[in-house]
Design an enzyme around this catalytic site. Structure first.
Site, PDB file in Angstrom:
ATOM      1  N   GLN A   1       0.784  -1.240   0.000  1.00 52.43           N
ATOM      2  CA  GLN A   1       0.000   0.000   0.000  1.00 52.43           C
ATOM      3  C   GLN A   1       0.818   1.293   0.000  1.00 52.43           C
ATOM      4  O   GLN A   1       0.484   2.233  -0.727  1.00 52.43           O
ATOM      5  CB  GLN A   1      -0.949   0.004   1.219  1.00 52.43           C
ATOM      6  CG  GLN A   1      -1.843   1.215   1.225  1.00 52.43           C
ATOM      7  CD  GLN A   1      -2.853   1.290   2.355  1.00 52.43           C
ATOM      8  OE1 GLN A   1      -3.402   2.339   2.602  1.00 52.43           O
ATOM      9  NE2 GLN A   1      -3.112   0.204   3.042  1.00 52.43           N
TER      10      GLN A   1
ATOM     11  N   GLU B   1       1.519  -1.512   8.186  1.00 55.71           N
ATOM     12  CA  GLU B   1       0.711  -0.404   8.707  1.00 55.71           C
ATOM     13  C   GLU B   1       0.684  -0.266  10.231  1.00 55.71           C
ATOM     14  O   GLU B   1       1.094   0.743  10.800  1.00 55.71           O
ATOM     15  CB  GLU B   1      -0.727  -0.588   8.183  1.00 55.71           C
ATOM     16  CG  GLU B   1      -1.765   0.336   8.744  1.00 55.71           C
ATOM     17  CD  GLU B   1      -1.556   1.775   8.336  1.00 55.71           C
ATOM     18  OE1 GLU B   1      -1.466   2.034   7.142  1.00 55.71           O
ATOM     19  OE2 GLU B   1      -1.480   2.648   9.227  1.00 55.71           O
TER      20      GLU B   1
ATOM     21  N   ASP C   1       0.688   3.559   6.016  1.00 55.21           N
ATOM     22  CA  ASP C   1       0.859   3.220   4.600  1.00 55.21           C
ATOM     23  C   ASP C   1       0.588   4.405   3.669  1.00 55.21           C
ATOM     24  O   ASP C   1       1.494   5.051   3.177  1.00 55.21           O
ATOM     25  CB  ASP C   1      -0.076   2.072   4.227  1.00 55.21           C
ATOM     26  CG  ASP C   1       0.466   0.731   4.699  1.00 55.21           C
ATOM     27  OD1 ASP C   1       1.675   0.630   4.933  1.00 55.21           O
ATOM     28  OD2 ASP C   1      -0.322  -0.213   4.818  1.00 55.21           O
TER      29      ASP C   1
ATOM     30  N   GLY D   1      -7.471  20.008  19.935  1.00 55.62           N
ATOM     31  CA  GLY D   1      -7.040  21.390  20.120  1.00 55.62           C
ATOM     32  C   GLY D   1      -7.634  21.952  21.395  1.00 55.62           C
ATOM     33  O   GLY D   1      -7.838  21.224  22.362  1.00 55.62           O
ATOM     34  N   GLY D   2      -7.939  23.230  21.374  1.00 50.71           N
ATOM     35  CA  GLY D   2      -8.486  23.844  22.579  1.00 50.71           C
ATOM     36  C   GLY D   2     -10.009  23.803  22.626  1.00 50.71           C
ATOM     37  O   GLY D   2     -10.613  24.415  23.499  1.00 50.71           O
TER      38      GLY D   2
HETATM   39  N1  CAO Z   1      11.600  -9.795  -9.713  1.00 56.88           N
HETATM   40  C1  CAO Z   1      12.370 -10.548  -8.894  1.00 56.88           C
HETATM   41  N2  CAO Z   1      12.386 -10.385  -7.546  1.00 56.88           N
HETATM   42  C2  CAO Z   1      11.603  -9.432  -7.060  1.00 56.88           C
HETATM   43  C3  CAO Z   1      10.795  -8.612  -7.858  1.00 56.88           C
HETATM   44  C4  CAO Z   1      10.813  -8.826  -9.252  1.00 56.88           C
HETATM   45  N3  CAO Z   1      10.066  -8.110 -10.077  1.00 56.88           N
HETATM   46  N4  CAO Z   1      10.123  -7.750  -7.064  1.00 56.88           N
HETATM   47  C5  CAO Z   1      10.497  -8.028  -5.815  1.00 56.88           C
HETATM   48  N5  CAO Z   1      11.397  -9.033  -5.789  1.00 56.88           N
HETATM   49  C6  CAO Z   1      12.062  -9.624  -4.652  1.00 56.88           C
HETATM   50  C7  CAO Z   1      13.005  -8.658  -3.957  1.00 56.88           C
HETATM   51  O1  CAO Z   1      14.222  -8.585  -4.632  1.00 56.88           O
HETATM   52  C8  CAO Z   1      13.102  -9.280  -2.594  1.00 56.88           C
HETATM   53  O2  CAO Z   1      13.950 -10.418  -2.645  1.00 56.88           O
HETATM   54  P1  CAO Z   1      15.116 -10.725  -1.556  1.00 56.88           P
HETATM   55  O3  CAO Z   1      14.485 -10.590  -0.197  1.00 56.88           O
HETATM   56  O4  CAO Z   1      15.525 -12.125  -1.913  1.00 56.88           O
HETATM   57  O5  CAO Z   1      16.210  -9.758  -1.737  1.00 56.88           O
HETATM   58  C9  CAO Z   1      11.666  -9.770  -2.410  1.00 56.88           C
HETATM   59  O6  CAO Z   1      11.088  -9.925  -3.672  1.00 56.88           O
HETATM   60  C10 CAO Z   1      10.789  -8.712  -1.726  1.00 56.88           C
HETATM   61  O7  CAO Z   1      11.131  -8.664  -0.467  1.00 56.88           O
HETATM   62  P2  CAO Z   1      10.364  -7.721   0.560  1.00 56.88           P
HETATM   63  O8  CAO Z   1      11.188  -7.735   1.802  1.00 56.88           O
HETATM   64  O9  CAO Z   1      10.078  -6.376   0.025  1.00 56.88           O
HETATM   65  O10 CAO Z   1       8.954  -8.458   0.701  1.00 56.88           O
HETATM   66  P3  CAO Z   1       8.243  -9.105   1.956  1.00 56.88           P
HETATM   67  O11 CAO Z   1       6.960  -9.622   1.435  1.00 56.88           O
HETATM   68  O12 CAO Z   1       9.106 -10.061   2.676  1.00 56.88           O
HETATM   69  O13 CAO Z   1       7.965  -7.869   2.929  1.00 56.88           O
HETATM   70  C11 CAO Z   1       7.153  -5.695   3.467  1.00 56.88           C
HETATM   71  C12 CAO Z   1       6.927  -6.986   2.673  1.00 56.88           C
HETATM   72  C13 CAO Z   1       6.052  -4.723   3.072  1.00 56.88           C
HETATM   73  C14 CAO Z   1       7.048  -5.992   4.974  1.00 56.88           C
HETATM   74  C15 CAO Z   1       8.546  -5.115   3.130  1.00 56.88           C
HETATM   75  O14 CAO Z   1       8.617  -4.942   1.744  1.00 56.88           O
HETATM   76  C16 CAO Z   1       8.839  -3.798   3.814  1.00 56.88           C
HETATM   77  O15 CAO Z   1       9.143  -3.737   5.009  1.00 56.88           O
HETATM   78  N6  CAO Z   1       8.808  -2.717   3.035  1.00 56.88           N
HETATM   79  C17 CAO Z   1       9.175  -1.389   3.520  1.00 56.88           C
HETATM   80  C18 CAO Z   1       8.112  -0.831   4.363  1.00 56.88           C
HETATM   81  C19 CAO Z   1       6.799  -0.767   3.651  1.00 56.88           C
HETATM   82  O16 CAO Z   1       6.645  -0.169   2.624  1.00 56.88           O
HETATM   83  N7  CAO Z   1       5.799  -1.361   4.281  1.00 56.88           N
HETATM   84  C20 CAO Z   1       4.438  -1.077   3.905  1.00 56.88           C
HETATM   85  C21 CAO Z   1       3.851  -2.015   3.057  1.00 56.88           C
HETATM   86  S1  CAO Z   1       2.157  -1.607   2.976  1.00 56.88           S
HETATM   87  O17 CAO Z   1       1.539  -2.231   4.376  1.00 56.88           O
END
Ligand code: CAO
Length: 418
Positions: free
Chosen positions: A19, A142, A171, A250-251
């Site tokens: 998001q 979030e 988000d 606020g107030g």
């Molecule tokens: N092709 C190949 N690999 C891809 C890709 C693509 N098109 N797009 C993504 N990937 C891979 C990434 O390279 C990564 O791989 P590695 O971990 O092996 O390096 C993986 O997919 C994505 O990892 P991630 O950590 O982003 O995903 P997750 O599902 O484990 O975590 C989240 C999700 C949201 C917790 C994490 O992305 C995060 O903390 N993001 C930053 C904070 C954020 O924006 N959070 C809000 C999300 S909305 O609630």
């Protein structure tokens, strides 16, 4: 109204998911940017399949955050995929991502590498915590951000646990902050000719919205109490900002008050504000003229210790009025108030439809769906909201635009790089 949009010609690589990032790039797409959503082949953004309401069709979670974009499916961990991404970086203005910490570096696209490829590129990034923070390695969603940014400790009732808001403070709010950062960097680039990295952490974005709660902490540190909180004057204060229920920030004291039907309708309430200088009209609206000049009621200070008795009197006045009837009376007295509106009521709201804040758009598989349009209105343009793309819908089109021929594109499909 102008036909061209201010961000026409700005190309954005949308490497976002869930998001926070998608909300940011969607906003920029509404305003004219060419937003190319880069997604993993086969699955795409995880929200495509999360909380589906129609089997096999992109979920509303996805469609409501990815309108007006193009979708390129690309496996950026293959050599072919990396090459495409390099080409895109060279030909784009902005790259937005909200991967977990370190993911882009592991993919081979560190900030240093991005600058080598295109020194004019703006790299916009959302993480849970800012670079160098002692929690910088954490993945964040979030509610985690709402807890880390001060929203949860200050939301809810004093006798209940910390509470998260239904609004996406972690988000979408971070995405909106990031959009401001991107637009600022685009204007900055016009002066310097250089791109830069723009980062916004979810914790910081939540904290920014909790500014008044930090104000209260500083006041509490100095004075020992907070006079606008329900805990004052009869309750106790500790050394941290307490949860104040529905008190006004606020107030101006305010509270959520029951209206006719509250026993069965969970949203039969209004928010009522006792604006200091509006005491006389409030008394007239409530048919309590005797309170107008009564020294026990006529000043905010005098009212403070009986504020909940006053709210109880207002609830008594409200008991035979629906929330809409009540607001229709109170608006004539210029009292700041509103009905508590459900999502169902908002979805059907005529004014929101007319202004484009709620719109219905077309989707290739879903048909017509309702979504939330631009909350920002302009005098010279009206963003047209279009449906979200199917996974990889624009892959061939984007690759062709990057100069790949038909054989090369077919080979990429064969190698499952796209
Ligand atoms: N092709 C190949 N690999 C891809 C890709 C693509 N098109 N797009 C993504 N990937 C891979 C990434 O390279 C990564 O791989 P590695 O971990 O092996 O390096 C993986 O997919 C994505 O990892 P991630 O950590 O982003 O995903 P997750 O599902 O484990 O975590 C989240 C999700 C949201 C917790 C994490 O992305 C995060 O903390 N993001 C930053 C904070 C954020 O924006 N959070 C809000 C999300 S909305 O609630």
């Amino acid at each position: 109204m102008s036909n061209s949009l201010p961000l026409d010609g700005v190309r954005i690589i949308d490497f976002t998911h869930v998001q926070a990032g998608p909300a940011c790039t969607q906003l920029l797409a509404w305003f004219g940017a060419d937003v190319i959503k880069v997604e993993r082949p086969g699955s795409g953004d995880v929200t495509r399949s999360q909380l589906r309401d129609i089997p096999g069709v992109d979920a509303l979670y996805f469609t409501m955050l990815n309108s007006n974009k193009r979708s390129l499916s690309l496996n950026t961990k293959t050599p072919e995929g990396k090459e495409v991404l390099e080409k895109l970086i060279k030909e784009s203005d902005v790259l937005v991502e909200n991967f977990g910490p370190g993911a882009l570096d592991r993919m081979g696209f560190s900030w240093e590498r991005i600058q080598e490829l295109n020194p004019k590129l703006i790299h916009a990034s959302v993480k849970g915590f800012s670079d160098g923070h002692h929690y910088e390695d954490l993945k964040v969603y979030e509610n985690v951000a709402q807890c880390a940014g001060g929203a949860a400790s200050t939301t809810g009732f004093w006798d209940g646990p910390p509470t998260v808001s239904g609004a996406a403070l972690g988000d979408s709010n971070t995405g909106m902050h990031l959009a401001i950062g991107i637009l600022t960097a685009l204007i900055g680039r016009e002066k310097t000719g250089k791109g830069q990295k723009v980062a916004c952490s979810m914790q910081d974005a939540v904290l920014n919205l909790c500014r008044v709660k930090m104000r209260d902490q500083l006041r509490l540190d100095r004075v020992g109490h907070l006079e606008e909180y329900p805990q004052y004057p009869h309750g106790e204060f500790s050394d941290v900002v307490p949860r104040g229920g529905n008190a006004g920030g606020g107030g101006q004291p305010g509270w959520v008050l029951k209206c006719k039907g509250w026993e069965t309708d969970p949203n039969a309430y209004i928010y009522f504000t006792i604006q200091g200088h509006a005491w006389e009209p409030i008394c007239r609206a409530l048919d309590k003229p005797e309170w107008i000049d009564d020294p026990e009621y006529m000043t905010a200070e005098a009212r403070q210790d009986k504020i909940f008795d006053i709210f109880a009197t207002i609830e008594d006045w409200l008991k035979d009025k629906t929330k809409f009837e009540a607001v229709d009376i109170l608006r004539k007295f210029d009292i700041p108030c509103a009905p508590v509106l459900s999502m169902k009521e908002l979805a059907a709201d005529k004014s929101l439809r007319e202004s484009g804040s709620i719109v219905e758009v077309e989707h290739k598989e879903r048909g017509t769906y309702l979504t939330i349009g631009s909350p920002i209105k302009f005098s010279d343009m009206k963003p047209v909201i279009t449906g979200s793309p199917l996974l990889g819908e624009h892959t061939d089109e984007v690759l062709t635009g990057l100069g790949y021929n038909r054989e090369q594109i077919a080979a990429m499909h064969e190698a499952k790089a796209v």
